[in-house]
Every structure is written in structure tokens, then in C-alpha cells.
Write an enzyme that holds these catalytic residues in place. Structure first.
Site, PDB file in Angstrom:
ATOM      1  CG  HIS A   1      -2.228  -0.741   0.954  1.00  0.00           C
ATOM      2  ND1 HIS A   1      -3.250  -0.243   0.199  1.00  0.00           N
ATOM      3  CD2 HIS A   1      -2.622  -1.976   1.343  1.00  0.00           C
ATOM      4  CE1 HIS A   1      -4.231  -1.127   0.136  1.00  0.00           C
ATOM      5  NE2 HIS A   1      -3.871  -2.192   0.812  1.00  0.00           N
TER       6      HIS A   1
ATOM      7  CG  ASP B   1       1.474   0.506  -5.384  1.00  0.00           C
ATOM      8  OD1 ASP B   1       0.711   0.833  -4.453  1.00  0.00           O
ATOM      9  OD2 ASP B   1       1.101  -0.197  -6.349  1.00  0.00           O
TER      10      ASP B   1
ATOM     11  N   GLY C   1      -8.598 -12.577  -7.690  1.00  0.00           N
ATOM     12  CA  GLY C   1      -8.901 -11.885  -6.446  1.00  0.00           C
ATOM     13  C   GLY C   1      -8.155 -12.433  -5.240  1.00  0.00           C
TER      14      GLY C   1
ATOM     15  CB  SER D   1      -5.574 -12.574 -11.973  1.00  0.00           C
ATOM     16  OG  SER D   1      -6.745 -11.897 -11.557  1.00  0.00           O
TER      17      SER D   1
ATOM     18  CG  ASP E   1      -0.241  -5.178  -8.861  1.00  0.00           C
ATOM     19  OD1 ASP E   1       0.635  -5.231  -7.975  1.00  0.00           O
ATOM     20  OD2 ASP E   1      -1.455  -5.049  -8.624  1.00  0.00           O
TER      21      ASP E   1
END
Ligand code: ADP
Ligand code: MG
Length: 396
Positions: free
Chosen positions: A44, A46, A133, A138, A183
Site C-alpha cells: 500500500h 506504491d 482476487g 491476475s 503489479d
């Protein structure tokens, strides 16, 4: 000892090619594999100009694709076989049904915005081994895979950072999730046997060797997702913005713990605790990266534990199941082979990441599973991974 081989990758590749042929009646032209990622530490932050330290893992979104000579994309995901999508490539994409295709529509729109429009038509089959999730992103993998297919289609390589931003924009605009850059960067820049240290302020990427055969990375999917996650993510992001503006700073990198403590009375307790997480997590992530760069894996355990406590108590993004899974690893402890463990990803469910001694890894996984099941009644999904390469495109 856990065996790491390429069998699952090869089997998935064969499966996606076969499924493409069965569905579209011709052989695919390209095969793209975009990995999932797990973040070792730096959670938390980034979106707070912080550092993150992910590695790409042995779970992939693969896409087999071929040009179809039309002006539309025909998309099928094996996860949603009853919801194929047809997306026109000569008019501006819009979010719609089926929902899953929005991640890919968003990627198309990113190319349109860059002037690559209209796109040539193509058929694509999406096949994934990443649990949805589960905090293993993903969504970034499908975006990065789709963007790489489009690069193949156009015969271009866009700058990898721009490609990551294009994918991030797709997630913001077409899925409504205001995610940071971690990500997409991880899925693109990751290298085998390396961690990817990302400075989210400068967007500088550094590969840190991580080929220590004496340890394993264990991922434990709690198999729970809590519905509040969507709104809570943007809510946390807002609270960090409020804190930064109260502090009168442009970037979290300019905020020391002393300065934050001094401003404590100017903000609500909740906003203060959110800020304390950000400042402390930035510090922990830098320390962890330095320790790992020196090969001192064992020093990371306490940093991971502190990270989990901070996410649980200050940032409040953990949940009962994540805490139980992390507690299970902590209870096994150093003697049992656990070097460190924490929740990973956005939180409110999803997965934990644990570093374990390789010779004890299987016993650690069994024991975590046993304890978790005993306390929650839920069968978790636990697996070990090595750090793998980022996205690859193959011409078949
Ligand atoms: P996470 O990124 O943690 O897995 P998200 O909610 O951000 O969770 O993204 C999951 C969504 O991404 C799915 O609900 C689906 O819409 C889309 N998605 C991911 N992988 C695939 C896939 N292989 N096929 C179709 N849609 C996918
Ligand atoms: Mg996601």
C-alpha cells in the site's frame, strides 16, 4: 525438498494452444505468458511514492492469438467460457459486458490514445493459472498479456515503462481500480532468480539477485475475499492524500517519522495511523532490499512481521483469515523453518507470503494448512514458487 521444474509452464502452453485451435479452428500465431506477482514487502505504498519489492511467480495468464483479417477482436477466456467478447477495433472502446473483457478493452484504448488506431482484428484465447482476487494480481497479468499481444500484432515494442502505464491506465479507467504501478511493472520487468525493487517515485527499477536455494517463497491463498475491498482501497488512498496535505509535503519521501509525530495533533487518529504505516513501510522496504542485496535473507523476517502488524493495526487492511494464516506461520517460527511471513497484496482477504527454509518448506506448508483449516474451516491453497521471468512473447 520442493522440486521446481518447467512442467506446469509447458503443460499450460500446450493447453492454451489446443484450446485456441479447438475454438477458432486455426493455429495461433503468438503465445504470450504474463506472470502473476507476489510482493515481499512494501504494501500500500506504491501509490505513496514508496518502494515495493515484488517477484514474479510461477502462475501465468497466457494468451494464444492470431490475426483474423476483420476489424474486431474475438476474445474467449477459459475462466468464463460462456461469456465470449467481441470488441470492435475501429471505434473507441467502452467498458461493458462481459465484465472480464474490460481489462482488455482498456488496453486497446491505451493503444488508441497513443495513436495506434484502428488495430488489426485478431482472435485470442485467454488461459490462466492465477487465482482471481487472491491478491496475486491476475488483473495486471491479463492487461500485460493483452498489451504484449497487441505489440505482436503491430510488430512493435513499446517502451516497457510506457507499456506498464498503459496497463495501469486500463485498470483505472476500465475497471475502476485506482491501482499503483507495482503489479504491471512486476509482470513486465521481473527477472528469473531476482526480486524487482521499484522506486515508485522515480519509477526506477532494480533487479536484486535472489537465487538462494536454501529458502523457498511460500504463497498461501486464504480463499477469502471480502466485498468491501473495492471501496476500501480508494478510501485508504484518499486518507494518505489527506495526511500528506496536512503535512504540507509533496511526497511521502520527504516525511520523517519525527515530522509525522510532531503533526499528530493536526490529524484524526485514523489518518495518523494510515500515515504511520506509509512512513514506516517505506523505511522497512528499503532496509529489506538492502539486507537481501547483501544475501542476508534472515534479516527480513522481523521487517515482514512489522509490516504485517502495521497493515493490520495502522492501515487496517488485513482480516481475520489473513491474520490466522500469518499467525500460523509465526507459530511455526524459526526453529520450524519460517524466516518471515506477512499478508501481501491489497488485503481484506487474498494471500500471505512466507519465506521458509527449503529443507523444512514442505512441513511448513502442511502445518500452515492444518492450522488454518482448523481455525477457519476453509481449505487454503498453498504453493511454493521461485522468482520467474516477466512477460514473454513467442512467435509460434
Ligand atoms: P486480482 O488482480 O487480485 O486477481 P482483481 O479483482 O483486481 O483481482 O482482478 C480480477 C479480475 O480480472 C477478474 O474478476 C476478471 O475480471 C479479470 N481477469 C483476471 N484474469 C482473467 C482471465 N484469465 N480471464 C478473464 N478475466 C480475468
Ligand atoms: Mg488486481
Amino acid at each position: 525438498m520442493i522440486e521446481h521444474n518447467h512442467k506446469a509452464y509447458t503443460a499450460q502452453k500446450k493447453a492454451v494452444i489446443k484450446e485456441f485451435e479447438e475454438h477458432f479452428g486455426l493455429a495461433p500465431f503468438w503465445l504470450v505468458a504474463a506472470p502473476s506477482r507476489v510482493n515481499l514487502i512494501g504494501e500500500h505504498i506504491d501509490y505513496c511514492d514508496g518502494f515495493v519489492l515484488p517477484l514474479a511467480i510461477n502462475r501465468y495468464v497466457m494468451i494464444a492469438a492470431a490475426p483474423n483479417g476483420t476489424s474486431q477482436a474475438n476474445l474467449l477466456s477459459t475462466l468464463f467460457p460462456d461469456e465470449p467478447a467481441t470488441v470492435p477495433l475501429d471505434e473507441p472502446p467502452e467498458a461493458g459486458e462481459p465484465y472480464w473483457a474490460n481489462y482488455i478493452r482498456g488496453v486497446f484504448d491505451g493503444f488508441r490514445e497513443k495513436g495506434f488506431w484502428p488495430l488489426p482484428g485478431f482472435d485470442a484465447l485467454v488461459h490462466s493459472t492465477i487465482p482471481l482476487g487472491a491478491g496475486l494480481s491476475s488483473s495486471a497479468a491479463i492487461e500485460v498479456a493483452a498489451a504484449t499481444v497487441v505489440e505482436g500484432l503491430l510488430g512493435i515494442d513499446i517502451n516497457p515503462k510506457n507499456k506498464a502505464r498503459l496497463c495501469q491506465r486500463a485498470e483505472h479507467k476500465f475497471a475502476g481500480v485506482p491501482c499503483g504501478i507495482m503489479d504491471q511493472f512486476a509482470s513486465i520487468f521481473a527477472e528469473k532468480d531476482h526480486l524487482t525493487l521499484i522506486d515508485c517515485r522515480s519509477e526506477e527499477v532494480q533487479s536484486i539477485p535472489f537465487a538462494d536455494d536454501s529458502v523457498e517463497i511460500i504463497i498461501a491463498d486464504t480463499q477469502v475475499q471480502h466485498e468491501l475491498s473495492d471501496g476500501s482501497y480508494s478510501n485508504r488512498r484518499k486518507q494518505t492524500e489527506i495526511a500528506l496535505s496536512i503535512l504540507g509535503k509533496k511526497s511521502w519521501r520527504e516525511v520523517s517519522m519525527e515530522e509525522l509525530e510532531a503533526a499528530k495533533n493536526e490529524m484524526s487518529d485514523v489518518v495518523f495511523r494510515r500515515a504511520r504505516h506509509v512512513v514506516s513501510e517505506i523505511d522497512r522496504t528499503q532496509k529489506a532490499a538492502m539486507a537481501l542485496a547483501r544475501g542476508k535473507t534472515h534479516e527480513v523476517g522481523e521487517l515482514m512481521a512489522a509490516s504485517h502488524r502495521s497493515l493490520r493495526d495502522d492501515f487496517e487492511v488485513s482480516c481475520r483469515e489473513l491474520d490466522i494464516m500469518v499467525d500460523a506461520a509465526w507459530a511455526i517460527g524459526q526453529e520450524g523453518g519460517v524466516l518471515g511471513s506477512r499478508m501481501t497484496g491489497g488485503g481484506f482477504g487474498g494471500s500471505t507470503v512466507t519465506i521458509a527454509r527449503a529443507d523444512k518448506a514442505e512441513a511448513v506448508m502442511d502445518e500452515m494448512s492444518r492450522r488454518y483449516k482448523e481455525e477457519t474451516g476453509i481449505e487454503p491453497h498453498i504453493f511454493a514458487t521461485r522468482a520467474v521471468d516477466g512477460v514473454r512473447l513467442e512467435e509460434l
